[in-house]
Design a protein around this motif. Structure first.
Motif, PDB file in Angstrom:
ATOM      1  N   LEU A  20       2.941  -0.209   6.655  1.00 41.56           N
ATOM      2  CA  LEU A  20       3.626  -1.319   6.002  1.00 41.56           C
ATOM      3  C   LEU A  20       3.342  -1.325   4.507  1.00 41.56           C
ATOM      4  N   ILE A  21       2.104  -1.109   4.119  1.00 42.14           N
ATOM      5  CA  ILE A  21       1.745  -1.092   2.698  1.00 42.14           C
ATOM      6  C   ILE A  21       2.443   0.062   1.981  1.00 42.14           C
ATOM      7  N   SER A  23       5.235   1.508   2.843  1.00 43.28           N
ATOM      8  CA  SER A  23       6.669   1.193   2.789  1.00 43.28           C
ATOM      9  C   SER A  23       6.982   0.220   1.669  1.00 43.28           C
ATOM     10  N   VAL A  24       6.147  -0.774   1.481  1.00 45.50           N
ATOM     11  CA  VAL A  24       6.360  -1.749   0.400  1.00 45.50           C
ATOM     12  C   VAL A  24       6.251  -1.056  -0.952  1.00 45.50           C
ATOM     13  N   LEU A  25       5.267  -0.191  -1.118  1.00 48.70           N
ATOM     14  CA  LEU A  25       5.117   0.529  -2.390  1.00 48.70           C
ATOM     15  C   LEU A  25       6.320   1.420  -2.671  1.00 48.70           C
ATOM     16  N   ALA A  27       9.370   0.917  -1.537  1.00 51.07           N
ATOM     17  CA  ALA A  27      10.507   0.029  -1.815  1.00 51.07           C
ATOM     18  C   ALA A  27      10.462  -0.493  -3.242  1.00 51.07           C
ATOM     19  N   ILE A  28       9.286  -0.620  -3.808  1.00 52.42           N
ATOM     20  CA  ILE A  28       9.156  -1.068  -5.199  1.00 52.42           C
ATOM     21  C   ILE A  28       9.449   0.081  -6.166  1.00 52.42           C
TER      22      ILE A  28
END
Length: 108
Positions: A20-21, A23-25, A27-28
């Protein structure tokens, strides 16, 4: 019998949190890379126009006239694949010898 030692490892929940972490990075980061691509294309086109302007001035000093793009290519001042900006924008030489990038007309 030998007793089995408890082997340490990651649990499924820990692995999901790490994914999850990451994926968030990602996406940013991806939108920022996309924005930079447009900026690189624009700066590359400006640099190319300046380079062609230098070649026009060289042609004018050599032959005492303002060239067209085809004159620069046939005279060896530009390579045949250097008649437009790297992003595909066409370049034009005005009657006074100034070089500019020209946006293609809609529908062409």
């Amino acid at each position: 019998m030998k007793q089995l030692k408890k082997q340490g490892g990651f649990t499924l929940i820990e692995m999901l949190i790490v994914l999850l972490i990451i994926s968030v990075l990602i996406a940013i980061a991806i939108p920022n890379v996309t924005k930079q691509t447009a900026s690189v294309d624009e700066k590359g086109c400006k640099a190319f126009v300046q380079m062609v302007q230098g070649q026009v001035e060289s042609y004018r000093m050599d032959l005492k006239k303002v060239p067209a793009i085809t004159d620069l290519v046939s005279g060896g001042y530009l390579k045949t694949d250097e008649t437009s900006c790297p992003n595909g924008t066409a370049i034009a030489i005005a009657a006074d010898g100034t070089v500019s990038a020209v946006e293609a007309a809609a529908g062409q």
